[in-house]
Scaffold this active site. Sequence first.
Site, short mmCIF file in Angstrom:
data_model
loop_
_atom_site.label_atom_id
_atom_site.label_comp_id
_atom_site.label_asym_id
_atom_site.label_seq_id
_atom_site.Cartn_x
_atom_site.Cartn_y
_atom_site.Cartn_z
N ASP A 60 0.85 -1.19 0.00
CA ASP A 60 0.00 0.00 0.00
C ASP A 60 0.89 1.24 0.00
O ASP A 60 1.99 1.24 0.56
CB ASP A 60 -0.89 0.03 1.24
CG ASP A 60 -1.83 -1.17 1.33
OD1 ASP A 60 -2.09 -1.79 0.29
OD2 ASP A 60 -2.27 -1.48 2.46
N ARG A 61 0.38 2.31 -0.57
CA ARG A 61 1.19 3.53 -0.71
C ARG A 61 1.78 4.03 0.61
O ARG A 61 2.96 4.39 0.67
CB ARG A 61 0.37 4.64 -1.38
CG ARG A 61 1.20 5.87 -1.67
CD ARG A 61 0.52 6.82 -2.62
NE ARG A 61 1.47 7.82 -3.13
CZ ARG A 61 1.22 8.64 -4.14
NH1 ARG A 61 0.07 8.60 -4.75
NH2 ARG A 61 2.14 9.51 -4.53
#
Length: 227
Positions: A60-61
């Site tokens: 995930d970012r």
Amino acid sequence: MKLDILYEDNHLIAVNKTGHDLVQGDDTGDEPLSDKVKAYIKKKYNKPGEVYLGVAHRLDRPVTGVVLFARTSKALSRLNKMFQEKEVKKTYWAIVQNLPEEDEATLKHFMLKDSKKNKSYAFPKMRSGAKEAILHYKMISSSAKYHLLEVNLETGRHHQIRAQLAKIECPIRGDLKYGYPRSNKNGGISLHARKIEFVHPVTKENIMITAPVHSDDNLWKEFGNVT
């Protein structure tokens, strides 16, 4: 463009991702980590034309830590199979403020993903369309206010660690989406892909890649000496 390269050979390259990087491009239009790695390879090896780079897995970012890429199609196809068959061990570190009821436990939930909200929900019992999610955690350190958990995934669901820890009332530090009350100063969350272990898809060597914690967060630095 400065990349923290953790491992590199003719077949693979691993990078220590920051909490700002996308692994692959999306509709934000921001330059993804995959493009940065391609540019690095092109420059370092003076490669003409398009550089091949295969994305074997994602983070995930707002999550930091080790991301593994394939430099050849053969390595990518073999890595994909290894991930599917759970032959790659991934270890995460998560900082939480609430003390878990148990120092060490296995969490089992059934998860539903809401694509519109880009969020997943963990339920104690099976629901229509849900997928089983299993992780194992143990507490490995504590500071005055926070606790460091080591997490190993048995399944790989969307936002799995974030949703499951939130479900036991231990949301990850900085993770507003899953109920933590405040954001981190750097905009990320305190979830770090610490280590990845696998058999090299080509050479068959045992490989273990460890990602140091990033130095832009004093709490990570405090926990960074844990083995």
